[in-house]
Write a protein that holds these residues in place. Structure first.
Motif, PDB file in Angstrom:
ATOM      1  N   GLU A   1     148.333  -4.995  67.678  1.00 22.57           N
ATOM      2  CA  GLU A   1     148.377  -4.253  66.429  1.00 22.57           C
ATOM      3  C   GLU A   1     149.685  -4.552  65.711  1.00 22.57           C
ATOM      4  O   GLU A   1     150.765  -4.478  66.301  1.00 22.57           O
ATOM      5  N   SER A   2     149.589  -4.924  64.439  1.00 20.87           N
ATOM      6  CA  SER A   2     150.775  -5.274  63.668  1.00 20.87           C
ATOM      7  C   SER A   2     151.595  -4.017  63.361  1.00 20.87           C
ATOM      8  O   SER A   2     151.089  -3.056  62.781  1.00 20.87           O
ATOM      9  N   LEU A   3     152.858  -4.060  63.759  1.00 19.53           N
ATOM     10  CA  LEU A   3     153.768  -2.959  63.491  1.00 19.53           C
ATOM     11  C   LEU A   3     154.642  -3.263  62.276  1.00 19.53           C
ATOM     12  O   LEU A   3     154.897  -2.403  61.444  1.00 19.53           O
ATOM     13  N   VAL A   4     155.109  -4.500  62.195  1.00 17.10           N
ATOM     14  CA  VAL A   4     155.903  -4.969  61.064  1.00 17.10           C
ATOM     15  C   VAL A   4     155.383  -6.340  60.668  1.00 17.10           C
ATOM     16  O   VAL A   4     155.276  -7.229  61.515  1.00 17.10           O
TER      17      VAL A   4
ATOM     18  N   ARG B   1     161.125   0.763  59.718  1.00 22.73           N
ATOM     19  CA  ARG B   1     160.629   0.909  61.093  1.00 22.73           C
ATOM     20  C   ARG B   1     161.798   0.927  62.053  1.00 22.73           C
ATOM     21  O   ARG B   1     162.768   0.205  61.865  1.00 22.73           O
ATOM     22  N   ILE B   2     161.683   1.734  63.082  1.00 20.70           N
ATOM     23  CA  ILE B   2     162.672   1.768  64.152  1.00 20.70           C
ATOM     24  C   ILE B   2     161.929   1.715  65.476  1.00 20.70           C
ATOM     25  O   ILE B   2     161.008   2.513  65.714  1.00 20.70           O
TER      26      ILE B   2
ATOM     27  N   GLY C   1     160.850  -0.383  73.054  1.00 16.60           N
ATOM     28  CA  GLY C   1     159.420  -0.606  72.890  1.00 16.60           C
ATOM     29  C   GLY C   1     158.660   0.584  72.347  1.00 16.60           C
ATOM     30  O   GLY C   1     157.444   0.513  72.171  1.00 16.60           O
ATOM     31  N   ARG C   2     159.360   1.692  72.062  1.00 11.66           N
ATOM     32  CA  ARG C   2     158.722   2.886  71.531  1.00 11.66           C
ATOM     33  C   ARG C   2     159.022   3.010  70.043  1.00 11.66           C
ATOM     34  O   ARG C   2     160.151   2.819  69.606  1.00 11.66           O
ATOM     35  N   VAL C   3     158.016   3.356  69.274  1.00 12.32           N
ATOM     36  CA  VAL C   3     158.189   3.484  67.834  1.00 12.32           C
ATOM     37  C   VAL C   3     158.840   4.829  67.523  1.00 12.32           C
ATOM     38  O   VAL C   3     158.279   5.884  67.805  1.00 12.32           O
ATOM     39  N   VAL C   4     160.058   4.780  66.953  1.00  9.31           N
ATOM     40  CA  VAL C   4     160.762   5.983  66.536  1.00  9.31           C
ATOM     41  C   VAL C   4     160.332   6.370  65.141  1.00  9.31           C
ATOM     42  O   VAL C   4     160.110   7.532  64.828  1.00  9.31           O
TER      43      VAL C   4
END
Length: 353
Positions: free
Chosen positions: A39-42, A344-345, A349-352
């Motif tokens: 899944e694309s995060l950035v 994005r932060i 490996g965890r999305v803040v």
């Protein structure tokens, strides 16, 4: 599985990564970016390996307040939420508790134990008060009990003597022999001079630093953490005070800070961003002050990111590195203030955000 793509700084190369647990992997993940498990995060923008504040004191906000572990968690959370994914604490009111390193939701912390202060050179009881005859042993103890750093208060009042050069030299030699490093608080000409001549690993503040010492700093690897923002915000109030020896010396020191920071950078000294103030999470502002002092916008941002990470022994955005990154919609190397507004932060490996 998260996928990330963007322009990596400082290299300014577009790269793709996928996040494998707490680790970054370069390139296209198994199954491709369009794979069912990816899944694309950035997708686009600019990527940093996180911001860094190398001079912050979480856990208490004033000399008359006890160290508070809940406040410590709050302060570190404020750093994280601003994209500050690594901090160095050059002195705290108590040693860093073990749970800080064990909590995956908090920034990576390099600690220096308790401030080490000899009589008359700090807020009484705020750090670890020791006699001059105890300082060498105490410095080795604090470095061993922390992340390998200790912090020595090298001077205090502007019109009072600094810690003797011979004693500070002995402290640095002993801590280095034990494999540690020494940060020195210095805000007087004598204190700054002694810290450089003693071979300290970092000068904290460095007010009244003699530019003639910059080449020596560069050669021996002494970093300069000028904490410009906290001084700059107090200039008007200081000027409004009644003239006194301490006020006038402080203002004289401030008047040379910009030129010294610029000259230090040009001499090859590692200049780093540290806030020494509250609220936590404002190191992007310190980077902007470094740019005002004459560093390029890119060098100022590096002082609050990749340069600081390398100095602390942390990697950038490369294959196998920790999955710590911050993404921006605009290029923060053109204006360091952009670093205060991440899109994005990701920490461990965890999305803040």
């Amino acid at each position: 599985m998260w996928c990330v793509r963007g322009v990596v700084l400082p290299e300014r190369e577009e790269r793709s990564f996928w996040i494998d647990g707490e680790v970054l992997r370069a390139g296209v993940p198994p199954g491709g970016f369009a794979g069912r498990d990816a899944e694309s995060l950035v997708d686009g923008g600019w990527l940093l390996p996180g911001l860094v504040d190398v001079h912050t004191h979480p856990g208490t906000e004033s000399p008359d307040s006890p160290f508070d572990e809940e406040l410590l968690r709050h302060h570190l959370g404020r750093h994280r939420d601003a994209g500050v994914l690594a901090v160095r604490t050059p002195g705290t009111a108590a040693r860093m508790p073990a749970w800080v390193d064990e909590d995956p939701e908090l920034p990576r912390v390099t600690s220096a134990g308790r401030w080490l202060a000899t009589p008359g050179r700090f807020f009484p009881g705020f750090g670890r008060d020791v006699g001059e005859d105890e300082l060498v042993l105490a410095a080795v103890e604090e470095a061993a009990a922390s992340s390998g750093w200790c912090k020595v208060v090298g001077d205090w009042r502007a019109d009072e003597p600094a810690l003797p050069l011979g004693l500070l030299t002995s402290v640095v030699a002993a801590v280095h022999a034990a494999g540690g490093k020494v940060a020195v608080h210095c805000q007087t000409a004598e204190g700054s001079r002694n810290a450089v001549l003693a071979g300290a690993d970092s000068l904290e503040h460095g007010m009244h630093l003699d530019p003639a010492l910059l080449d020596r700093m560069a050669a021996q690897g002494t970093a300069f953490v000028p904490t410009l923002a906290v001084f700059g915000r107090g200039v008007d109030a200081m000027r409004a005070r009644e003239p006194s020896v301490r006020r006038d010396l402080w203002l004289a020191g401030w008047d040379t800070m910009f030129s010294n920071v610029r000259a230090a950078h040009e001499s090859g000294v590692t200049v780093l961003a540290g806030t020494d103030s509250f609220p936590c999470g404002t190191v992007a502002d310190e980077a902007s002050w470094l740019a005002r002092a004459g560093l390029s916008a890119e060098a100022a941002l590096g002082a609050a990111s990749w340069t600081a990470r390398a100095w602390l022994g942390l990697p950038g955005l490369v294959d196998g590195a920790p999955a710590d990154l911050v993404a921006y919609d605009s290029d923060p190397t053109l204006d360091p203030s952009v670093a205060a507004h991440p899109s994005r932060i990701v920490l461990r490996g965890r999305v803040v955000r």
